[in-house]
Motif scaffolding. Sequence first.
Motif, PDB file in Angstrom:
ATOM      1  N   ARG A 263       0.815  -1.212   0.000  1.00  0.00           N
ATOM      2  CA  ARG A 263       0.000   0.000   0.000  1.00  0.00           C
ATOM      3  C   ARG A 263       0.851   1.265   0.000  1.00  0.00           C
ATOM      4  NH1 ARG A 263      -4.540  -1.127   4.563  1.00  0.00           N
ATOM      5  NH2 ARG A 263      -5.112   1.027   4.025  1.00  0.00           N
ATOM      6  N   MET A 264       2.002   1.219   0.701  1.00  0.00           N
ATOM      7  CA  MET A 264       2.881   2.378   0.726  1.00  0.00           C
ATOM      8  C   MET A 264       3.442   2.661  -0.668  1.00  0.00           C
ATOM      9  SD  MET A 264       4.303   4.828   2.474  1.00  0.00           S
ATOM     10  CE  MET A 264       4.597   4.525   4.215  1.00  0.00           C
ATOM     11  N   ARG A 265       3.861   1.602  -1.368  1.00  0.00           N
ATOM     12  CA  ARG A 265       4.398   1.795  -2.730  1.00  0.00           C
ATOM     13  C   ARG A 265       3.330   2.360  -3.671  1.00  0.00           C
ATOM     14  NH1 ARG A 265       7.011  -3.219  -1.452  1.00  0.00           N
ATOM     15  NH2 ARG A 265       9.285  -2.969  -1.356  1.00  0.00           N
ATOM     16  N   LEU A 266       2.136   1.769  -3.614  1.00  0.00           N
ATOM     17  CA  LEU A 266       1.051   2.242  -4.472  1.00  0.00           C
ATOM     18  C   LEU A 266       0.685   3.688  -4.161  1.00  0.00           C
ATOM     19  CD1 LEU A 266      -1.334  -0.876  -4.531  1.00  0.00           C
ATOM     20  CD2 LEU A 266       0.124  -0.047  -6.392  1.00  0.00           C
ATOM     21  N   PHE A 267       0.678   4.005  -2.862  1.00  0.00           N
ATOM     22  CA  PHE A 267       0.279   5.350  -2.447  1.00  0.00           C
ATOM     23  C   PHE A 267       1.290   6.394  -2.906  1.00  0.00           C
ATOM     24  CE2 PHE A 267      -0.398   8.621   0.984  1.00  0.00           C
ATOM     25  CZ  PHE A 267      -1.640   9.018   0.534  1.00  0.00           C
ATOM     26  N   LEU A 268       2.554   6.141  -2.681  1.00  0.00           N
ATOM     27  CA  LEU A 268       3.590   7.085  -3.108  1.00  0.00           C
ATOM     28  C   LEU A 268       3.604   7.230  -4.632  1.00  0.00           C
ATOM     29  CD1 LEU A 268       6.520   6.055  -0.715  1.00  0.00           C
ATOM     30  CD2 LEU A 268       4.987   8.019  -0.503  1.00  0.00           C
ATOM     31  N   SER A 269       3.381   6.119  -5.334  1.00  0.00           N
ATOM     32  CA  SER A 269       3.345   6.165  -6.792  1.00  0.00           C
ATOM     33  C   SER A 269       2.163   6.998  -7.279  1.00  0.00           C
ATOM     34  CB  SER A 269       3.259   4.752  -7.359  1.00  0.00           C
ATOM     35  OG  SER A 269       3.129   4.766  -8.763  1.00  0.00           O
ATOM     36  N   ALA A 270       0.997   6.841  -6.629  1.00  0.00           N
ATOM     37  CA  ALA A 270      -0.191   7.601  -7.019  1.00  0.00           C
ATOM     38  C   ALA A 270       0.018   9.098  -6.810  1.00  0.00           C
ATOM     39  CB  ALA A 270      -1.409   7.130  -6.232  1.00  0.00           C
ATOM     40  N   ALA A 299     -13.062  18.344  -8.117  1.00  0.00           N
ATOM     41  CA  ALA A 299     -13.478  16.942  -7.953  1.00  0.00           C
ATOM     42  C   ALA A 299     -12.373  16.124  -7.303  1.00  0.00           C
ATOM     43  CB  ALA A 299     -13.838  16.358  -9.323  1.00  0.00           C
ATOM     44  N   TYR A 300     -11.125  16.415  -7.676  1.00  0.00           N
ATOM     45  CA  TYR A 300      -9.993  15.717  -7.045  1.00  0.00           C
ATOM     46  C   TYR A 300      -9.960  15.993  -5.548  1.00  0.00           C
ATOM     47  CZ  TYR A 300      -5.297  15.978  -5.049  1.00  0.00           C
ATOM     48  OH  TYR A 300      -4.237  15.912  -4.187  1.00  0.00           O
ATOM     49  N   LYS A 301     -10.144  17.268  -5.162  1.00  0.00           N
ATOM     50  CA  LYS A 301     -10.086  17.623  -3.737  1.00  0.00           C
ATOM     51  C   LYS A 301     -11.212  16.955  -2.950  1.00  0.00           C
ATOM     52  CE  LYS A 301      -7.824  20.346  -1.995  1.00  0.00           C
ATOM     53  NZ  LYS A 301      -7.894  21.825  -2.046  1.00  0.00           N
ATOM     54  N   GLN A 302     -12.383  16.795  -3.601  1.00  0.00           N
ATOM     55  CA  GLN A 302     -13.543  16.263  -2.884  1.00  0.00           C
ATOM     56  C   GLN A 302     -13.636  14.737  -2.911  1.00  0.00           C
ATOM     57  OE1 GLN A 302     -16.826  18.256  -4.739  1.00  0.00           O
ATOM     58  NE2 GLN A 302     -16.462  20.204  -3.688  1.00  0.00           N
ATOM     59  N   THR A 303     -12.895  14.105  -3.800  1.00  0.00           N
ATOM     60  CA  THR A 303     -12.989  12.641  -3.910  1.00  0.00           C
ATOM     61  C   THR A 303     -11.633  11.969  -3.666  1.00  0.00           C
ATOM     62  OG1 THR A 303     -12.698  12.847  -6.313  1.00  0.00           O
ATOM     63  CG2 THR A 303     -14.946  12.747  -5.491  1.00  0.00           C
ATOM     64  N   LEU A 304     -10.762  12.022  -4.661  1.00  0.00           N
ATOM     65  CA  LEU A 304      -9.485  11.314  -4.564  1.00  0.00           C
ATOM     66  C   LEU A 304      -8.642  11.809  -3.397  1.00  0.00           C
ATOM     67  CD1 LEU A 304      -7.595   9.218  -5.770  1.00  0.00           C
ATOM     68  CD2 LEU A 304      -6.717  10.982  -7.313  1.00  0.00           C
ATOM     69  N   LYS A 305      -8.575  13.139  -3.205  1.00  0.00           N
ATOM     70  CA  LYS A 305      -7.762  13.678  -2.109  1.00  0.00           C
ATOM     71  C   LYS A 305      -8.256  13.166  -0.755  1.00  0.00           C
ATOM     72  CE  LYS A 305      -4.938  16.403   0.161  1.00  0.00           C
ATOM     73  NZ  LYS A 305      -5.145  17.857   0.092  1.00  0.00           N
ATOM     74  N   ARG A 306      -9.571  13.128  -0.576  1.00  0.00           N
ATOM     75  CA  ARG A 306     -10.114  12.631   0.697  1.00  0.00           C
ATOM     76  C   ARG A 306      -9.828  11.144   0.877  1.00  0.00           C
ATOM     77  NH1 ARG A 306     -15.974  15.838   0.744  1.00  0.00           N
ATOM     78  NH2 ARG A 306     -15.049  17.956   0.799  1.00  0.00           N
ATOM     79  N   THR A 307      -9.865  10.415  -0.227  1.00  0.00           N
ATOM     80  CA  THR A 307      -9.495   8.995  -0.156  1.00  0.00           C
ATOM     81  C   THR A 307      -8.037   8.845   0.258  1.00  0.00           C
ATOM     82  OG1 THR A 307     -11.080   8.485  -1.903  1.00  0.00           O
ATOM     83  CG2 THR A 307      -9.383   6.846  -1.459  1.00  0.00           C
ATOM     84  N   TRP A 308      -7.195   9.735  -0.287  1.00  0.00           N
ATOM     85  CA  TRP A 308      -5.770   9.673   0.063  1.00  0.00           C
ATOM     86  C   TRP A 308      -5.530  10.035   1.528  1.00  0.00           C
ATOM     87  CZ3 TRP A 308      -3.193  12.309  -4.807  1.00  0.00           C
ATOM     88  CH2 TRP A 308      -3.196  11.378  -5.860  1.00  0.00           C
ATOM     89  N   VAL A 309      -6.266  11.029   2.043  1.00  0.00           N
ATOM     90  CA  VAL A 309      -6.121  11.387   3.461  1.00  0.00           C
ATOM     91  C   VAL A 309      -6.442  10.182   4.338  1.00  0.00           C
ATOM     92  CG1 VAL A 309      -7.057  12.815   5.316  1.00  0.00           C
ATOM     93  CG2 VAL A 309      -6.586  13.835   3.080  1.00  0.00           C
TER      94      VAL A 309
END
Length: 759
Positions: A263-270, A299-309
């Motif tokens: 998960r760390m590798r995938l997260f840093l890559s994303a 949309a990134y701030k409201q969806t993907l960014k929150r998923t990343w947090v």
Amino acid sequence: MDSLEIRSRSVQERTFCKWLNTKLESNGYPPMSSLVQDLSDGVRLIQLMEIMGDTSLGRYNKAPRMRVQKAENVNKALEFINSRGIKLTNIGPEDIIDGNLKLILGMIWMLILRFTIADISEEGLSAKEGLLLWCQRKTEPYKEVYVQDFSLSWSDGLALCALIHCHRPDLLDYDKLDKSDRHGNTRLAFTIAAEHLNIPQLLEVEDLCESNHPDERSVMTYIASFFHAFSSMDQAETVSRRVVKFAELMQSVWVSRNDYERRMRLFLSALSEKQTEWLARTFTGTYTDAKGHSADFTAYKQTLKRTWVTEKQDITNLLGNIQTKLKTYGLKDYVPPEGLALSDLDDAWKTLLASEAKRSRSINAQIRQIKETLRKTYADLANDFEHRLHLISSELSAIDGPLEVQQQLVEQIQTRLPALGEALDVVANAEADCSAANVEENDYTVFTTQDLEFELQLLVQSIHKKFTFIDNQIVTRNMTNLTPAQLEQFESTFRYFDKDDSKALSQSEMTAALASLGIVYSDEDMDFIYDQLTQDYGAVTFEAFINLMVDITEDQTSPDQLREAFRGIASDKPFVTELDLRIAHLPGPSIDFLREAMPSTQNEVGEPEYDYERWLDDASGVGVNPTCLDEFTNLKLRKKTDNGYLKYIVYNLNKDNTEIVVEKTSTSTDYEEFLNDLPEDQCRWAVYDFEFQKDGGIRNKLCFFMWSPDKAKVKPKMLFASSKDALRKALVGIAVEVQGTELDEVVYENVLEKASKGN
């Protein structure tokens, strides 16, 4: 083979097939429907051995067509079975390929024993005895249950219900069962086992309840599933639970470590990929594109960014859980690989936040720049358009000179209006672009599209009024028979009904214009008038309309005007009634006079109907000279003159238009000579003794001609049309009427066609 053995084989085949399908389906393979057919090519058998043995058997023929390929597959599976210590006797590849059901069932039973029943142990006993003892001990508290074997002991369903209740009393209430309902109890046990214990239903209710000797192997196979389902519940009581617990701990730590690193590798890559994507994206310079960038970023701030947090926090917690587990059991801490530490995650996160801020600033700057460009673009277009309007207005105001010259100048200005309309569309589109970009203020112009549209309409109206004024002046200069008030009325009427501003009236527009002035003609007369005006003027222009009104409104009482007036009162009937006269608001003395003066007849209810047509014929200035009737009688009776028999007569109005007279008589039989006597630009009436052959004989018919050529003026046409009846009614014996507006309509062939019809 007796019936019991046949039934046993049938039950075994179905049960064993279901047991094998549980293995296949749990590993993503489609189920089998027949042991004989589905195992014959060896593919399914190899798949089952790989599943049961948790290993790969290597390459094999996955779509065999030839028998030798099928034999290779089956032989590979049988060799694997033998390698696992399972002794198969009297069975070879050909038995499975050829579908020897007895040997196939025997082979599968050995597999069930090896992989399902063999590891069952209870007090030193194994296999069948151990499974039976386990069943007896679990069902011992239930007095209705007495397990002695794997056949009849299970035929009432109570033993199955007891096994379930012993381990999971929450799933059924054993005491409330109807102990005599064999089928119901068995069906209930099957359903609960399948739905709550994940035990597939390998048997049917009839296999246990309707058989004198349920198949032992099938029952054992099904009961073994219960043993395995409940065995995990008993393992907690064994002395090996600590070892199992420690093994589970180490396994969970291993799984967690792998999960953390993955998960760390995938997260840093994303995170890195998203920033690279932002750097690669460019702006096209349009507001729509910039807003698209902004919407994507939001949309990134409201969806993907929150998923990343959430993922960042979960990864951090996952590492903390791993370290906690290790410390609990006194094991050394886990050190993440290089580049996967939490400090690396924090650095990557800070870089992402900096990239976000940069991305947001670039989008906002682009939007501000585009809005400013839209303001300037619109202002330039609007200011230029207003300047063009001002120049044209100035030109219009400065027009001077002779009326015809002024008229030409106004027409030239009119030709520039379409270009102004197109320019205004461009301005409107620019304003729409500003509106779409939420640009509400504009310091570069004070004009809105609505302002400019209003000014353009004013200019169009000014041009129209100027043109109307000049045209009116020209007509006023040329017209001496209309008062200024009449001219103004007719001019406003023409302009109102000129709906498309074409400076000409269509026939329907002309009809409506005349009706608004109280002037109504029949459809036939209206067709005639419109066609004549179109021929004389090219269209019903303002000049044509005014000239028509001059003819109509001349202060005189002509016979055609009187006839049209009576027809209007009579609603086009050939007679009027006293009620018609009163509805027309005629004075009482006038009504009394007309009742006495006009000839009348009684209708069906005894009311008088007054024949105004005959009265006008007798009383109007347009009478029929007696010579007309005398000459017609000579022609009709074929009286011989000095030059021979009369062939045709041409009639005309006298110069005062008060009487119909004979203009010419002729004895010539040359039809072309007759046509030459019809003037090309004047109206006439004529009677022709038309001779023709029919049915082998000579026939004659008197033909009446109404000659009203296209080149004749409107007023004579109307006068001849309204006076025709006075002459026509006096000529008794006419067989054919011919209406002609051009020579093609009165040529010999056309008249012959009309004359030859009938007798």
